[in-house]
Design a protein around this motif. Structure first.
Motif, PDB file in Angstrom:
ATOM      1  N   GLU A  94       0.842  -1.211   0.000  1.00  0.00           N
ATOM      2  CA  GLU A  94       0.000   0.000   0.000  1.00  0.00           C
ATOM      3  C   GLU A  94       0.872   1.253   0.000  1.00  0.00           C
ATOM      4  OE1 GLU A  94      -3.037   0.316  -0.523  1.00  0.00           O
ATOM      5  OE2 GLU A  94      -4.096  -1.473   0.111  1.00  0.00           O
ATOM      6  N   LEU A  95       1.910   1.229   0.823  1.00  0.00           N
ATOM      7  CA  LEU A  95       2.791   2.393   0.887  1.00  0.00           C
ATOM      8  C   LEU A  95       3.533   2.577  -0.438  1.00  0.00           C
ATOM      9  CD1 LEU A  95       4.060   4.714   2.509  1.00  0.00           C
ATOM     10  CD2 LEU A  95       5.812   3.114   3.260  1.00  0.00           C
ATOM     11  N   ALA A  96       3.993   1.448  -1.017  1.00  0.00           N
ATOM     12  CA  ALA A  96       4.719   1.527  -2.295  1.00  0.00           C
ATOM     13  C   ALA A  96       3.817   2.141  -3.367  1.00  0.00           C
ATOM     14  CB  ALA A  96       5.188   0.137  -2.713  1.00  0.00           C
ATOM     15  N   MET A  97       2.549   1.710  -3.401  1.00  0.00           N
ATOM     16  CA  MET A  97       1.634   2.250  -4.416  1.00  0.00           C
ATOM     17  C   MET A  97       1.310   3.712  -4.148  1.00  0.00           C
ATOM     18  SD  MET A  97      -0.917  -0.821  -5.437  1.00  0.00           S
ATOM     19  CE  MET A  97      -1.386  -1.304  -3.795  1.00  0.00           C
ATOM     20  N   LEU A  98       1.191   4.051  -2.871  1.00  0.00           N
ATOM     21  CA  LEU A  98       0.948   5.458  -2.508  1.00  0.00           C
ATOM     22  C   LEU A  98       2.118   6.323  -2.982  1.00  0.00           C
ATOM     23  CD1 LEU A  98      -0.778   7.554  -0.917  1.00  0.00           C
ATOM     24  CD2 LEU A  98       0.572   6.958   1.089  1.00  0.00           C
ATOM     25  N   MET A  99       3.332   5.833  -2.741  1.00  0.00           N
ATOM     26  CA  MET A  99       4.514   6.597  -3.154  1.00  0.00           C
ATOM     27  C   MET A  99       4.575   6.717  -4.672  1.00  0.00           C
ATOM     28  SD  MET A  99       7.565   5.794  -0.459  1.00  0.00           S
ATOM     29  CE  MET A  99       7.806   4.097  -0.817  1.00  0.00           C
ATOM     30  N   ALA A 100       4.226   5.624  -5.374  1.00  0.00           N
ATOM     31  CA  ALA A 100       4.234   5.659  -6.845  1.00  0.00           C
ATOM     32  C   ALA A 100       3.240   6.705  -7.339  1.00  0.00           C
ATOM     33  CB  ALA A 100       3.886   4.282  -7.405  1.00  0.00           C
ATOM     34  N   ARG A 101       2.087   6.764  -6.682  1.00  0.00           N
ATOM     35  CA  ARG A 101       1.054   7.717  -7.104  1.00  0.00           C
ATOM     36  C   ARG A 101       1.472   9.151  -6.807  1.00  0.00           C
ATOM     37  NH1 ARG A 101      -3.621   3.466  -5.443  1.00  0.00           N
ATOM     38  NH2 ARG A 101      -4.064   2.845  -7.583  1.00  0.00           N
ATOM     39  N   LEU A 102       2.066   9.352  -5.656  1.00  0.00           N
ATOM     40  CA  LEU A 102       2.512  10.703  -5.308  1.00  0.00           C
ATOM     41  C   LEU A 102       3.646  11.148  -6.230  1.00  0.00           C
ATOM     42  CD1 LEU A 102       2.453  10.484  -1.408  1.00  0.00           C
ATOM     43  CD2 LEU A 102       0.938  11.846  -2.855  1.00  0.00           C
ATOM     44  N   TYR A 103       4.557  10.230  -6.496  1.00  0.00           N
ATOM     45  CA  TYR A 103       5.724  10.559  -7.322  1.00  0.00           C
ATOM     46  C   TYR A 103       5.299  10.884  -8.762  1.00  0.00           C
ATOM     47  CZ  TYR A 103       9.934   9.806 -10.095  1.00  0.00           C
ATOM     48  OH  TYR A 103      10.944   9.945 -10.990  1.00  0.00           O
ATOM     49  N   SER A 104       4.391  10.051  -9.300  1.00  0.00           N
ATOM     50  CA  SER A 104       4.037  10.184 -10.721  1.00  0.00           C
ATOM     51  C   SER A 104       2.895  11.171 -10.942  1.00  0.00           C
ATOM     52  CB  SER A 104       3.595   8.825 -11.261  1.00  0.00           C
ATOM     53  OG  SER A 104       2.402   8.443 -10.603  1.00  0.00           O
ATOM     54  N   VAL A 105       2.224  11.528  -9.842  1.00  0.00           N
ATOM     55  CA  VAL A 105       0.992  12.330  -9.890  1.00  0.00           C
ATOM     56  C   VAL A 105      -0.022  11.661 -10.844  1.00  0.00           C
ATOM     57  CG1 VAL A 105       0.078  14.682  -9.836  1.00  0.00           C
ATOM     58  CG2 VAL A 105       2.534  14.329  -9.672  1.00  0.00           C
ATOM     59  N   ASN A 106      -0.154  10.360 -10.702  1.00  0.00           N
ATOM     60  CA  ASN A 106      -1.105   9.575 -11.470  1.00  0.00           C
ATOM     61  C   ASN A 106      -1.732   8.538 -10.554  1.00  0.00           C
ATOM     62  OD1 ASN A 106      -1.401   9.712 -14.564  1.00  0.00           O
ATOM     63  ND2 ASN A 106       0.721  10.277 -14.151  1.00  0.00           N
ATOM     64  N   LEU A 107      -2.926   8.068 -10.911  1.00  0.00           N
ATOM     65  CA  LEU A 107      -3.584   7.068 -10.074  1.00  0.00           C
ATOM     66  C   LEU A 107      -3.374   5.633 -10.563  1.00  0.00           C
ATOM     67  CD1 LEU A 107      -7.171   8.189  -8.993  1.00  0.00           C
ATOM     68  CD2 LEU A 107      -5.229   7.591  -7.545  1.00  0.00           C
ATOM     69  N   GLY A 108      -3.332   5.453 -11.867  1.00  0.00           N
ATOM     70  CA  GLY A 108      -3.418   4.112 -12.445  1.00  0.00           C
ATOM     71  C   GLY A 108      -2.219   3.220 -12.156  1.00  0.00           C
ATOM     72  N   MET A 109      -2.498   2.108 -11.490  1.00  0.00           N
ATOM     73  CA  MET A 109      -1.457   1.107 -11.259  1.00  0.00           C
ATOM     74  C   MET A 109      -1.754  -0.090 -12.163  1.00  0.00           C
ATOM     75  SD  MET A 109       0.803   1.861  -8.872  1.00  0.00           S
ATOM     76  CE  MET A 109       1.560   0.249  -8.929  1.00  0.00           C
ATOM     77  N   ILE A 110      -0.712  -0.697 -12.689  1.00  0.00           N
ATOM     78  CA  ILE A 110      -0.886  -1.918 -13.478  1.00  0.00           C
ATOM     79  C   ILE A 110      -0.423  -3.099 -12.630  1.00  0.00           C
ATOM     80  CG2 ILE A 110      -0.163  -3.158 -15.569  1.00  0.00           C
ATOM     81  CD1 ILE A 110      -0.041  -0.500 -17.005  1.00  0.00           C
ATOM     82  N   ALA A 111      -1.279  -4.120 -12.558  1.00  0.00           N
ATOM     83  CA  ALA A 111      -0.954  -5.341 -11.796  1.00  0.00           C
ATOM     84  C   ALA A 111      -1.283  -6.550 -12.673  1.00  0.00           C
ATOM     85  CB  ALA A 111      -1.764  -5.370 -10.503  1.00  0.00           C
ATOM     86  N   LEU A 112      -0.802  -7.712 -12.282  1.00  0.00           N
ATOM     87  CA  LEU A 112      -1.055  -8.922 -13.071  1.00  0.00           C
ATOM     88  C   LEU A 112      -2.311  -9.636 -12.588  1.00  0.00           C
ATOM     89  CD1 LEU A 112       2.503 -10.550 -13.293  1.00  0.00           C
ATOM     90  CD2 LEU A 112       1.398  -8.974 -14.887  1.00  0.00           C
ATOM     91  N   ARG A 113      -3.013 -10.244 -13.523  1.00  0.00           N
ATOM     92  CA  ARG A 113      -4.111 -11.129 -13.123  1.00  0.00           C
ATOM     93  C   ARG A 113      -3.505 -12.321 -12.376  1.00  0.00           C
ATOM     94  NH1 ARG A 113      -6.886 -10.669 -18.997  1.00  0.00           N
ATOM     95  NH2 ARG A 113      -7.317  -8.449 -18.803  1.00  0.00           N
ATOM     96  N   ASN A 114      -4.270 -12.881 -11.482  1.00  0.00           N
ATOM     97  CA  ASN A 114      -3.828 -14.045 -10.694  1.00  0.00           C
ATOM     98  C   ASN A 114      -2.751 -13.686  -9.663  1.00  0.00           C
ATOM     99  OD1 ASN A 114      -4.163 -16.945 -10.323  1.00  0.00           O
ATOM    100  ND2 ASN A 114      -2.039 -17.125 -10.997  1.00  0.00           N
ATOM    101  N   ALA A 115      -2.541 -12.384  -9.456  1.00  0.00           N
ATOM    102  CA  ALA A 115      -1.521 -11.960  -8.483  1.00  0.00           C
ATOM    103  C   ALA A 115      -2.103 -11.954  -7.069  1.00  0.00           C
ATOM    104  CB  ALA A 115      -1.032 -10.565  -8.838  1.00  0.00           C
ATOM    105  N   TYR A 116      -1.226 -11.896  -6.093  1.00  0.00           N
ATOM    106  CA  TYR A 116      -1.667 -11.664  -4.709  1.00  0.00           C
ATOM    107  C   TYR A 116      -0.706 -10.692  -4.044  1.00  0.00           C
ATOM    108  CZ  TYR A 116      -3.233 -12.266   0.051  1.00  0.00           C
ATOM    109  OH  TYR A 116      -3.714 -12.020   1.306  1.00  0.00           O
ATOM    110  N   HIS A 117      -1.261  -9.597  -3.554  1.00  0.00           N
ATOM    111  CA  HIS A 117      -0.423  -8.604  -2.885  1.00  0.00           C
ATOM    112  C   HIS A 117      -0.950  -8.294  -1.483  1.00  0.00           C
ATOM    113  CE1 HIS A 117       1.922  -7.986  -6.518  1.00  0.00           C
ATOM    114  NE2 HIS A 117       0.813  -7.837  -7.199  1.00  0.00           N
ATOM    115  N   GLY A 118      -1.694  -9.240  -0.908  1.00  0.00           N
ATOM    116  CA  GLY A 118      -2.239  -9.030   0.425  1.00  0.00           C
ATOM    117  C   GLY A 118      -3.615  -8.390   0.341  1.00  0.00           C
ATOM    118  N   GLY A 119      -4.086  -7.900   1.468  1.00  0.00           N
ATOM    119  CA  GLY A 119      -5.415  -7.283   1.525  1.00  0.00           C
ATOM    120  C   GLY A 119      -5.352  -5.853   1.027  1.00  0.00           C
TER     121      GLY A 119
END
Ligand SMILES: Cc1ncc(COP(=O)(O)O)c(C=O)c1O
Length: 246
Positions: A94-119
């Motif tokens: 969650e923190l990594a994605m928050l930092m990515a969003r703040l850094y890039s000033v964008n919302l869209g994250m790309i993830a893989l189908r069938n992935a697991y990154h926790g809750g």
């Protein structure tokens, strides 16, 4: 008949149920107890610390925090030298994605189908839900059952999402380097390199989730991302952290 395992004790590679029946734990508690259950050295380190000081917050100095961070950074390639401790793998993602969003000033994250990154958002929420969080799930580069076999053509789907499913900019890309909960699925060889390049080109941040793969668990490399010859911008980890530095 449903088989329910009531595990009540663990000793190194073995687990015991309530009837004392012994099982070989080939799964290491979902690759969490990398040194075995109740390893005597780990037990004594926990005991020593418990007798001395049970809690200190990160607002006080404590050498263990700095020593551990230094130990982790020493295991990292490239510029991966900043360490931040949180509470779990989910929180790290969650923190990594928050930092990515703040850094890039964008919302869209790309993830893989069938992935697991926790809750985390990227596991449960996709962009079709139209909720704040925008996650695009791209084709899983499954070398065993995927449409392109073990070819790295899967990376084209990422480009397709960038071109046709986003504004042309993204916050970042997150993936495990071997899918764990999804069934121990490796990524097709050569997949991450072109994907990381695409993401970098559109201002995004590449996150490697090493919660199930880091600390030598792939056998050949210390970090899973090294099997794909890439260096992520952020590496998240949890499980199996203990003992890596002692
Ligand atoms: C790859 C991966 N990422 C993240 C998580 C979440 O970690 P935690 O359970 O510590 O929140 C898990 C948990 O199994 C995982 O396997």
């Amino acid at each position: 008949m449903m088989f329910e395992l009531n595990i009540v004790e663990g000793k190194m590679q073995y687990l015991f149920d309530e009837n004392g029946r012994r099982y070989l734990d080939a799964f290491a508690g979902i690759v969490t107890v990398s040194c075995g259950h109740c390893h005597p050295e780990i037990l004594s380190a926990i005991e020593e610390q418990n007798k001395l000081l049970q809690h200190a917050t990160t607002i006080y100095l404590h050498h263990a925090i700095a020593d551990f961070a230094e130990g982790l950074a020493a295991k990292m390639p490239g510029n991966l030298k900043v360490v931040y401790f949180v509470n779990s793998g989910t929180e790290a993602n969650e923190l990594a994605m928050l930092m990515a969003r703040l850094y890039s000033v964008n919302l869209g994250m790309i993830a893989l189908r069938n992935a697991y990154h926790g809750g985390s958002w990227c596991h449960w929420i996709d962009s079709s839900k139209h909720m704040e969080g925008e996650i695009h799930h791209v084709v899983n580069p499954n070398p065993y059952r995927g449409v392109f076999g073990s070819n790295s053509l899967y990376a084209q789907d990422v480009q397709d999402h960038i071109d046709h499913g986003t504004s042309g900019r993204v916050a970042g890309f997150i993936s495990e380097t071997i899918q764990g909960v999804g069934g121990a699925v490796e990524l097709a060889p050569g997949y991450l390199k072109p994907v990381y390049e695409m993401i970098c080109k559109v201002g995004g941040v590449c996150i490697a989730d090493e919660v199930q793969t880091g600390f030598g668990r792939t056998g050949s490399h210390y970090w899973g991302f090294q099997t794909q010859d890439v260096i992520p911008d952020i590496v998240t980890m949890a499980k199996a952290l203990k003992k890596c530095h002692r």
